[in-house]
Design a protein around this motif. Structure first.
Motif, PDB file in Angstrom:
ATOM      1  N   ARG A  50      16.288   9.306   9.333  1.00  0.00           N
ATOM      2  CA  ARG A  50      15.791   9.468  10.698  1.00  0.00           C
ATOM      3  C   ARG A  50      16.905   9.450  11.740  1.00  0.00           C
ATOM      4  O   ARG A  50      16.967  10.319  12.609  1.00  0.00           O
ATOM      5  N   SER A  73      13.175   2.253  10.883  1.00  0.00           N
ATOM      6  CA  SER A  73      12.307   3.006   9.973  1.00  0.00           C
ATOM      7  C   SER A  73      12.396   2.426   8.560  1.00  0.00           C
ATOM      8  O   SER A  73      13.393   1.822   8.170  1.00  0.00           O
ATOM      9  N   ALA A  77      10.963   4.871   1.414  1.00  0.00           N
ATOM     10  CA  ALA A  77       9.986   5.901   1.751  1.00  0.00           C
ATOM     11  C   ALA A  77      10.430   7.232   1.154  1.00  0.00           C
ATOM     12  O   ALA A  77      11.584   7.394   0.753  1.00  0.00           O
ATOM     13  N   CYS A  78       9.526   8.183   1.099  1.00  0.00           N
ATOM     14  CA  CYS A  78       9.826   9.477   0.477  1.00  0.00           C
ATOM     15  C   CYS A  78      10.957  10.227   1.177  1.00  0.00           C
ATOM     16  O   CYS A  78      11.756  10.879   0.520  1.00  0.00           O
ATOM     17  N   THR A  79      11.029  10.150   2.488  1.00  0.00           N
ATOM     18  CA  THR A  79      12.068  10.887   3.206  1.00  0.00           C
ATOM     19  C   THR A  79      13.459  10.357   2.908  1.00  0.00           C
ATOM     20  O   THR A  79      14.440  11.065   3.104  1.00  0.00           O
ATOM     21  N   ALA A 101       0.542  10.441   1.257  1.00  0.00           N
ATOM     22  CA  ALA A 101       0.193  11.087   2.528  1.00  0.00           C
ATOM     23  C   ALA A 101       1.321  11.006   3.555  1.00  0.00           C
ATOM     24  O   ALA A 101       1.750  12.022   4.097  1.00  0.00           O
ATOM     25  N   SER A 102       1.795   9.825   3.835  1.00  0.00           N
ATOM     26  CA  SER A 102       2.820   9.654   4.866  1.00  0.00           C
ATOM     27  C   SER A 102       4.179   9.504   4.194  1.00  0.00           C
ATOM     28  O   SER A 102       4.453   8.500   3.543  1.00  0.00           O
ATOM     29  N   LYS A 103       5.032  10.462   4.372  1.00  0.00           N
ATOM     30  CA  LYS A 103       6.336  10.468   3.712  1.00  0.00           C
ATOM     31  C   LYS A 103       7.343   9.544   4.384  1.00  0.00           C
ATOM     32  O   LYS A 103       8.310   9.142   3.766  1.00  0.00           O
ATOM     33  N   ALA A 104       7.134   9.190   5.645  1.00  0.00           N
ATOM     34  CA  ALA A 104       8.080   8.353   6.369  1.00  0.00           C
ATOM     35  C   ALA A 104       7.735   6.869   6.286  1.00  0.00           C
ATOM     36  O   ALA A 104       8.529   6.037   6.688  1.00  0.00           O
ATOM     37  N   LYS A 105       6.565   6.528   5.757  1.00  0.00           N
ATOM     38  CA  LYS A 105       6.157   5.126   5.667  1.00  0.00           C
ATOM     39  C   LYS A 105       6.473   4.555   4.291  1.00  0.00           C
ATOM     40  O   LYS A 105       6.615   5.273   3.314  1.00  0.00           O
ATOM     41  N   ASN A 107       6.287   3.005   0.668  1.00  0.00           N
ATOM     42  CA  ASN A 107       5.358   3.232  -0.428  1.00  0.00           C
ATOM     43  C   ASN A 107       5.836   2.511  -1.686  1.00  0.00           C
ATOM     44  O   ASN A 107       6.951   2.022  -1.746  1.00  0.00           O
TER      45      ASN A 107
END
Length: 141
Positions: A50, A73, A77-79, A101-105, A107
Motif C-alpha cells: 500500500r 495496513s 493479506a493477499c495483496t 473477498a477482501s484482498k487487502a484485509k 486472512n
C-alpha cells in the motif's frame, strides 16, 4: 526477398547481406552485460503493497496480526503475498478452494508467502576524516 524500405528491420536476412551479427551492430561478448545497475549487488526486501515502506520479515514469516508501521495496513493479506495475481483464478497463482473477498484485509490463508522484491544494496560510503580527502573523493575515478 524484396524490401520496400532501406532501413534495417525484423525482416532482414543476415546471410543475404553477408555480415551476420557483426553487420547488425551487435555488441561483442567481451563487453559484458549492459543496463542500469546491472551487476550491482542486490538484496531481497519486503515492502508494504500500500505505501511502499520497507519492513523486516522474520525467518518464520509474517505474523497474522502484523500491520505496517507507516500506514497501518494488514501484512498477512493477499495483496502482500507472493502468489497474488489479478489475472489468475480467485486472484491467486496457487490452487485455492474458495475466493477470499477482501484482498487487502487480514486472512488465514495457509499458502501465504511474503512478496519479496530485489533491490540494489545501498552501501553507504565511509565518511572522510578531513575536508581534503572529501574533496579528493569527489574526483576519484
Amino acid at each position: 526477398m524484396s524490401r520496400r524500405y532501406r532501413q534495417r528491420g525484423y525482416q532482414d536476412d543476415d546471410r543475404a547481406e553477408g555480415g551476420g551479427e557483426a553487420a547488425r551492430g551487435a555488441r561483442s561478448e567481451r563487453e559484458g552485460p549492459r543496463g542500469r545497475g546491472l551487476g550491482r549487488p542486490t538484496e531481497e526486501a519486503f515492502r508494504c503493497a500500500r505505501c511502499g515502506e520497507r519492513l523486516a520479515v522474520a525467518a518464520e514469516g509474517i505474523a497474522l496480526q502484523a500491520v505496517c508501521s507507516a500506514c497501518g495496513s494488514d501484512l498477512h493479506a493477499c495483496t502482500q503475498c507472493a502468489w497474488f495475481d489479478t489475472s489468475a483464478r480467485f486472484e491467486c497463482r496457487r490452487p485455492v478452494v474458495e475466493r477470499i473477498a477482501s484482498k487487502a484485509k487480514r486472512n488465514l490463508c495457509e499458502l501465504f508467502a511474503p512478496r519479496l522484491v530485489s533491490e540494489h544494496r545501498r552501501d553507504e560510503p565511509a565518511a572522510p576524516d578531513d575536508v581534503r580527502s572529501a574533496f579528493d573523493a569527489l574526483f576519484d575515478l
